[in-house]
Design a protein around this motif. Structure first.
Motif, short mmCIF file in Angstrom:
data_model
loop_
_atom_site.label_atom_id
_atom_site.label_comp_id
_atom_site.label_asym_id
_atom_site.label_seq_id
_atom_site.Cartn_x
_atom_site.Cartn_y
_atom_site.Cartn_z
N HIS A 1 -75.56 -28.51 -9.24
CA HIS A 1 -75.91 -27.26 -9.93
C HIS A 1 -77.31 -27.37 -10.52
N GLN A 2 -77.62 -28.51 -11.13
CA GLN A 2 -78.94 -28.70 -11.73
C GLN A 2 -80.03 -28.66 -10.67
N GLN A 3 -79.73 -29.20 -9.48
CA GLN A 3 -80.71 -29.17 -8.39
C GLN A 3 -80.96 -27.74 -7.93
N ARG A 4 -79.90 -26.90 -7.99
CA ARG A 4 -80.07 -25.51 -7.55
C ARG A 4 -80.83 -24.68 -8.58
N PRO B 1 -78.58 -38.53 -1.75
CA PRO B 1 -77.26 -37.97 -1.44
C PRO B 1 -76.89 -36.74 -2.24
N GLU B 2 -77.38 -36.63 -3.49
CA GLU B 2 -76.92 -35.53 -4.34
C GLU B 2 -77.42 -34.17 -3.89
N ILE B 3 -78.47 -34.13 -3.06
CA ILE B 3 -78.95 -32.82 -2.60
C ILE B 3 -78.42 -32.50 -1.21
N TRP C 1 -75.33 -40.67 -12.32
CA TRP C 1 -74.09 -39.92 -12.12
C TRP C 1 -73.15 -40.61 -11.13
N ASP C 2 -73.66 -41.60 -10.40
CA ASP C 2 -72.81 -42.35 -9.47
C ASP C 2 -72.19 -43.59 -10.11
#
Length: 682
Positions: free
Chosen positions: A329-332, A487-489, A361-362
């Motif tokens: 969400h933060q990336q968006r 990976p998070e994006i 976060w991982d």
């Protein structure tokens, strides 16, 4: 505790330098001292596998901690003991400052609430860290009744102190020799146990996060940031494990404390410690307006200027903080530097000085199952080894073995090299040990990911300077270019801008009479042998026919597609269809399958962000596409940047909605050879 093979190897390889980590936890919550203080004493009295020796040592450690640490309410008892007996021994954090009125140094012992204990200048000069953040020590505190009778006299004085850290300097030889007895996976597990964690309770990804957290301890001037949920141990390593790290609580500090005091010439934290960690990134602030600029300059060059002097230091700067929102969400909606204070959160020049952004976060939220009961290195031995490993870099391992991609700038390259160097030092403390390709590749991929995460945030802020984030590497001069993503994006059905590995391609199937159009990915691997095998079981009939058409066209047009020096019939191919929408039959995607087969054989990736559309018949002709607009819209919804379609569909695509037409680039092909040329990554 039952010893496992790693325990037995550790006990033999590091006799006298290991301690059972469950013993450490027995004392952690009982006494007001950091973990490394407890381990210092346990290493002195309990570094053994003999249960009787351990039992006797535990009694000594318990007695010393009970007698020498001050719990709340005991302050006056210790002071009274010093008065009645002339002195008292204690373990405490000791700090010092210069009192200009008396032209003398005074020591602060927080546990006794003493702010003006006498300490001679020679002691302060020998232990300059007393003047910055202080350190834990075994202290003999004397009481002088004569001085007590003087007006304003300080009867309490530090007569002797001993820093709680290893006194021997010849430790790297011991570490290197012991390391040779472990396999690399065993050594990695042993390192994690040495910081108190049980590797069997951690996934490979979680282990990698903790390995990254160790890098600042072994690499000079290493700057990193880590944001993540509460309770994952972000600051634990910098506060509890090593006396060579300093935690700036709340993120607030002064220029004099951090760098140099102009009045006294006293060097600050970055000169005194290997790692300075800001505990709360949202609160980072200095007492003077130029503090942030001084820090940015220091992070870039390892030097700072105050007055007429330019001062060099090698302390790294690490910033950790809590990150309460969903990462995707933060990336968006923003970027991953948003929690920083206003003066830094959108400063791309500051970001460029960050060598790595660790994916906090991982890391797991820690509970008792994550802590080990096995042997690990004693904290003071480990931290002393880490400190000495900082002396020489290890980035030369990359020379001639790894080629970094063209998307990396000079700062990117430097950052990646520093992270690789740190990870290799941790795994191979002896530079004479050979580093296998798989371990070098592991370090390179982690380093590229950690630096790319910085670059992605710079791109999100909108700077065109950072638009190319397609980080890649090759192992060896003839290696395949491999792209490393963060990976998070990414999500499984999201089409990223990075090229997929050779043999993989995104495609859009128009579906059949009973299904709608859908996104698919073809994955092909080739090797010696012959024939094509479909891994999907049961294989959809439409996809089986599609693969057969692609195989025959590869054989018949091999000279034009892959050249005469590659004979497809002498290779075996495994083909897998991955579907992400309604179209599960794999119908009418023959062009994509053929391009995946050719890409695998050529060992070349297709263009990043590409979706290929088109059906193929047995004779090699391209079948018409009847719903090209739907397929292009589908590709755009999943993040495609390029769509490759047959030229016969050009008239249909005039009806493409404006928002889709501006979001993707449409390329047309006339035949299979033309499609391959336009699909291959440049």
């Amino acid at each position: 505790m039952e010893l496992d093979p790693i325990d037995r190897t550790a006990a033999e390889a590091f006799d006298g330098y290991v301690v059972r980590k469950d013993l450490v936890r027995r004392f952690q919550d009982q006494f007001p001292v950091p973990t490394y203080v407890v381990e210092f004493l346990l290493g002195r009295y309990c570094a053994s596998v003999d249960e009787e020796e351990i039992r006797e040592g535990l009694e000594i450690v318990k007695r010393q901690l009970s007698d020498r640490t001050v719990t709340p309410g005991e302050e006056e008892l210790f002071k009274s003991t010093a008065r009645e007996e002339g002195s008292v021994q204690l373990i405490d954090l000791v700090r010092a400052r210069l009192d200009p009125q008396d032209d003398a140094y005074v020591a602060q012992l927080p546990s006794l609430q003493l702010r003006r204990a006498r300490v001679d200048a020679e002691t302060v000069k020998s232990h300059e860290r007393m003047l910055t953040g202080g350190f834990y020590a075994e202290i003999e505190l004397e009481y002088d009744p004569v001085i007590a009778e003087e007006l304003g006299g300080n009867p309490f004085g530090v007569s002797h102190l001993r820093e709680i850290q290893l006194s021997s300097s010849d430790v790297l030889g011991t570490l290197s020799e012991g390391r040779r007895r472990f396999s690399t996976p065993e050594w990695k597990e042993f390192l994690l146990r040495s910081i108190g964690l049980e590797p069997e309770a951690l996934s490979k990804r979680e282990q990698d996060v903790y390995m990254l957290r160790m890098v600042p301890f072994v690499e000079r001037n290493y700057n990193a940031i880590e944001l993540g949920p509460r309770g994952t141990g972000k600051s634990h390593l910098y506060q509890q494990i090593s006396p060579y790290a300093h935690l700036v609580s709340g993120g607030k500090t002064t220029v004099a404390r951090m760098f140099v005091n102009l009045n006294t010439g006293q060097r600050g934290l970055v000169c005194q410690y290997d790692v300075v960690c800001f505990d709360e990134v949202a609160g980072i602030s200095f007492n003077k307006d130029d503090g942030i600029n001084i820090m940015k300059g220091y992070m870039e060059s390892g030097e700072f200027s105050r007055g007429q002097e330019s001062i060099r230091a090698d302390g790294g700067i690490v910033m950790v903080g809590n990150f309460d929102v969903d990462v995707q969400h933060q990336q968006r909606t923003g970027h991953l530097f948003s929690p920083l204070p206003e003066g830094l959160r959108n400063d791309t020049a500051f970001m460029d000085r960050i060598h790595a952004y660790f994916p906090g976060w991982d890391a797991p939220k820690l509970n008792k199952t994550h802590f080990t009961d096995h042997f690990g290195l004693v904290g003071d031995f480990l931290s002393e080894c880490w400190g000495q490993l900082r002396e020489k870099g290890r980035s030369s391992e990359l020379m001639g073995r790894v080629q970094l991609g063209s998307a990396l700038s000079g700062r990117d390259t430097k950052a990646v090299q520093k992270t690789v160097s740190g990870l290799l030092k941790l795994l191979y403390p002896d530079p004479e040990m050979e580093v296998p390709d798989e371990d070098l590749e592991w370090a390179v991929e982690l380093a590229l990911e950690s630096r790319r995460r910085v670059k992605e945030q710079q791109k999100r802020i909108g700077s065109a300077e950072f638009r190319n984030t397609n980080f890649s590497y090759r192992m060896g001069p003839d290696g395949i270019e491999t792209f490393v993503a963060t990976p998070e994006i990414e999500s499984e059905d999201r089409i990223g801008s990075d090229p997929l590995p050779p043999g993989q391609v995104w495609t859009a199937s128009p579906g059949t009479d009973g299904e709608h159009a859908g996104l698919c990915r073809i994955e092909v691997k080739s090797g010696p042998g012959s024939g094509v095998k479909v891994l999907n079981q049961p294989t959809p009939q439409a996809f089986k026919e599609t693969v057969r058409y692609a195989e025959q066209n590869l054989y018949s047009q091999s000279d034009a597609l892959v050249g005469r020096d590659r004979e497809p019939r002498e290779h075996s191919f495994s083909v897998q269809l991955r579907t992400f929408d309604a179209a599960e039959s794999g119908a009418d995607i023959g062009v994509s399958v053929l391009l995946a087969l050719a890409s695998s054989l050529l060992e070349q990736s297709l263009k990043g962000g590409l979706v290929v559309v088109g059906a193929l018949n047995l004779g090699g002709s391209i079948d018409p596409v009847h719903n090209a607009v739907d397929l292009t819209e589908l590709a755009a919804e999943h993040g495609a940047q390029h769509v490759l379609v047959p030229v016969s569909a050009r008239e249909q695509l005039f009806r493409l909605p404006d928002e889709v037409a501006t979001a993707v680039s449409i390329d047309y092909y006339s035949d299979i050879e033309d499609a391959l040329v336009k699909a291959l990554a440049e």
